[in-house]
Enzyme design. Structure first.
Site, PDB file in Angstrom:
ATOM      1  N   CYS A   3      13.838  -2.835 -13.567  1.00 47.70           N
ATOM      2  CA  CYS A   3      14.773  -2.403 -14.590  1.00 47.70           C
ATOM      3  C   CYS A   3      15.163  -0.950 -14.332  1.00 47.70           C
ATOM      4  O   CYS A   3      14.291  -0.062 -14.332  1.00 47.70           O
ATOM      5  CB  CYS A   3      14.151  -2.547 -15.974  1.00 47.70           C
ATOM      6  SG  CYS A   3      15.183  -1.885 -17.314  1.00 47.70           S
ATOM      7  N   CYS A  11      14.531   4.023 -21.317  1.00 50.92           N
ATOM      8  CA  CYS A  11      14.016   2.996 -22.239  1.00 50.92           C
ATOM      9  C   CYS A  11      12.657   2.544 -21.736  1.00 50.92           C
ATOM     10  O   CYS A  11      12.540   2.117 -20.579  1.00 50.92           O
ATOM     11  CB  CYS A  11      14.967   1.801 -22.320  1.00 50.92           C
ATOM     12  SG  CYS A  11      14.354   0.459 -23.400  1.00 50.92           S
ATOM     13  N   CYS A  14       9.850  -2.085 -22.798  1.00 51.78           N
ATOM     14  CA  CYS A  14       9.123  -3.105 -22.042  1.00 51.78           C
ATOM     15  C   CYS A  14       7.967  -2.429 -21.317  1.00 51.78           C
ATOM     16  O   CYS A  14       8.096  -1.997 -20.167  1.00 51.78           O
ATOM     17  CB  CYS A  14      10.051  -3.817 -21.069  1.00 51.78           C
ATOM     18  SG  CYS A  14      11.339  -4.787 -21.863  1.00 51.78           S
ATOM     19  N   CYS A  87      20.820  -4.693 -20.294  1.00 49.13           N
ATOM     20  CA  CYS A  87      19.386  -4.957 -20.445  1.00 49.13           C
ATOM     21  C   CYS A  87      19.026  -6.322 -19.855  1.00 49.13           C
ATOM     22  O   CYS A  87      19.559  -7.362 -20.268  1.00 49.13           O
ATOM     23  CB  CYS A  87      19.005  -4.911 -21.921  1.00 49.13           C
ATOM     24  SG  CYS A  87      17.290  -5.379 -22.250  1.00 49.13           S
ATOM     25  N   GLN A 211      12.933 -17.600 -33.629  1.00 45.51           N
ATOM     26  CA  GLN A 211      12.186 -17.055 -32.499  1.00 45.51           C
ATOM     27  C   GLN A 211      13.125 -16.474 -31.444  1.00 45.51           C
ATOM     28  O   GLN A 211      14.205 -17.012 -31.178  1.00 45.51           O
ATOM     29  CB  GLN A 211      11.321 -18.148 -31.876  1.00 45.51           C
ATOM     30  CG  GLN A 211      10.301 -18.760 -32.810  1.00 45.51           C
ATOM     31  CD  GLN A 211       9.097 -17.870 -33.042  1.00 45.51           C
ATOM     32  OE1 GLN A 211       9.023 -16.753 -32.551  1.00 45.51           O
ATOM     33  NE2 GLN A 211       8.145 -18.366 -33.822  1.00 45.51           N
ATOM     34  N   GLU A 261       9.529 -20.246 -47.763  1.00 45.61           N
ATOM     35  CA  GLU A 261      10.052 -19.060 -47.071  1.00 45.61           C
ATOM     36  C   GLU A 261      10.705 -18.132 -48.092  1.00 45.61           C
ATOM     37  O   GLU A 261      11.368 -18.596 -49.027  1.00 45.61           O
ATOM     38  CB  GLU A 261      11.081 -19.498 -46.018  1.00 45.61           C
ATOM     39  CG  GLU A 261      11.926 -18.412 -45.415  1.00 45.61           C
ATOM     40  CD  GLU A 261      11.112 -17.368 -44.682  1.00 45.61           C
ATOM     41  OE1 GLU A 261      11.413 -16.177 -44.856  1.00 45.61           O
ATOM     42  OE2 GLU A 261      10.179 -17.750 -43.939  1.00 45.61           O
ATOM     43  N   ASN A 306       2.863 -19.373 -40.176  1.00 48.74           N
ATOM     44  CA  ASN A 306       3.511 -18.615 -39.103  1.00 48.74           C
ATOM     45  C   ASN A 306       3.970 -17.274 -39.684  1.00 48.74           C
ATOM     46  O   ASN A 306       5.162 -17.031 -39.860  1.00 48.74           O
ATOM     47  CB  ASN A 306       4.696 -19.408 -38.539  1.00 48.74           C
ATOM     48  CG  ASN A 306       5.367 -18.691 -37.386  1.00 48.74           C
ATOM     49  OD1 ASN A 306       4.736 -17.954 -36.648  1.00 48.74           O
ATOM     50  ND2 ASN A 306       6.669 -18.895 -37.237  1.00 48.74           N
ATOM     51  N   CYS A 333       2.059 -13.966 -33.935  1.00 47.25           N
ATOM     52  CA  CYS A 333       2.627 -13.060 -32.935  1.00 47.25           C
ATOM     53  C   CYS A 333       1.764 -11.812 -32.780  1.00 47.25           C
ATOM     54  O   CYS A 333       2.152 -10.876 -32.077  1.00 47.25           O
ATOM     55  CB  CYS A 333       4.059 -12.677 -33.293  1.00 47.25           C
ATOM     56  SG  CYS A 333       4.218 -11.811 -34.872  1.00 47.25           S
TER      57      CYS A 333
END
Length: 375
Positions: A3, A11, A14, A87, A211, A261, A306, A333
């Site tokens: 990258c 940036c 990541c 990106c 997601q 939800e 979740n 997550c």
């Protein structure tokens, strides 16, 4: 994956950029297994890999720079725009849309919002790509006064970006680190983007969670459905259900499924999908997951959770611990918050688990576990 933005130091989002992908995946798998080892002698399945690049189906891009030369990306420490329109983790269809949207902002005279000066019109562009290469484009602006200009320019935008199925304007007048406001103005005939996952056409409305990685989301829904079918519960709750991915994936003849939800937009999306699919035994409720569980008069045979990164928290974990519910599927997550929640639920043990790499090039991951109540 290489990258240029990372190499140039503009940036560093990541954090694993440059680490061989096989090593990333192995490290994530080992980390999850080690962290969750105290909670059962689990049969861990092989981790689910992702494409290394081009996997993100959505981008939340800050608009900076100037009216004549807007940047699309992030802000630096001084509040100046850093352009990231190329990106590499964004899907090609998302990347292709970003220059068109930057040009549209200039032609429509939407001045980038300056954080240091607290002035300007356009704060963000939010772009989501469906598996059918259709787009949802959302302009987040400071003031409703610019909506007529965006509406007037819409025909030209749709000519330049013919796969834009849904275009909206979100009003966010406040000067704070919140991306979206409550008010959404839909400019197109369609108000939802169809995200077909595992053959199920999920309807994604603005402000609904989905997601980030469509291919891995499909693997996640499939894995959870396989676990649920093996247990074969007659009733299931899907808490923090979003647009209903898990609830709809586990629907089966005679099985009662309820999804809960907080986002009313997500619930509208889920109900529309269930109605179109002819699933009368699947229902959705708008509300807080913990409040729903604590007030319910009956309990299901299996619960799917979740939650966001913070986890389900002490109240819902305590309810599950005392509930007598035989089985839980927990999709997380954040394996650290998952471990914290499992420590509050000692009656449950991990029967099987799996790491799904939803976020390559970063330290984040999705971990799904099937819990069963100890005898």
């Amino acid at each position: 994956m290489d990258c240029s933005y990372f190499d140039a130091g503009v940036c560093r989002s990541c954090t694993l950029m440059g680490v061989p992908y096989a090593a990333q995946l192995a490290d994530k798998d080992a980390h999850a297994r080690e962290l969750l080892a105290p909670f059962g002698d689990a049969a861990w399945l092989p981790p689910v890999a992702s494409a290394e690049s081009g996997y993100r189906n959505k981008a939340k891009m800050v608009i900076g720079g100037t009216l004549e030369a807007p940047t699309v990306g992030i802000l630096d420490e001084n509040g100046r725009g850093v352009d990231l329109r190329e990106c590499g983790i964004c899907a090609p269809g998302v990347r292709a849309a970003l220059p068109v949207l930057a040009d549209f902002a200039t032609r429509t005279r939407l001045a980038p919002y300056s954080v240091p000066e607290r002035r300007g019109d356009l704060k963000y562009v939010l772009v989501t790509l469906s598996p059918d290469d259709e787009l949802m484009v959302r302009f987040v602006v400071r003031d409703e006064n610019v909506v007529p200009r965006i509406r007037a320019g819409l025909p030209g935008l749709l000519r330049a970006l013919p796969n834009a199925r849904v275009v909206t304007v979100n009003i966010q007048p406040e000067h704070k680190a919140v991306v979206e406001g409550e008010r959404e103005i839909v400019l197109t005939a369609d108000s939802s983007l169809v995200m077909t996952v595992g053959g199920m056409p999920l309807r994604l409305r603005p402000q609904s969670f989905f997601q980030t990685n469509t291919a891995v989301a499909e693997a996640l829904y499939g894995q959870v459905a396989e676990w649920v079918d093996a247990v074969s519960p007659a009733s299931v709750w899907d808490l923090y259900c979003g647009v209903g991915g898990f609830a709809l994936a586990v629907a089966a003849p005679g099985r009662r499924v309820v999804g809960v939800e907080t986002s009313r937009e997500a619930v509208r999306s889920a109900r529309a999908t269930a109605a179109a699919a002819g699933l009368p035994h699947v229902a959705f409720r708008a509300g807080d997951a913990t409040a729903f569980a604590l007030s319910a008069k009956a309990r299901p045979e299996l619960v799917i959770v979740n939650p966001p990164r913070r986890g389900i928290g002490a109240d819902l974990a305590g309810w599950l611990e005392d509930s007598g519910v035989p089985g839980v599927v927990y999709s997380s997550c954040n394996p650290k918050s998952l471990a914290h929640d499992l420590a509050r639920m000692p009656s449950y043990r991990i029967r099987t688990g799996r790491v799904l790499d939803m976020f390559p090039q970063t330290g984040h991951m999705e971990v799904a576990v099937l819990l069963e109540r100890a005898a």
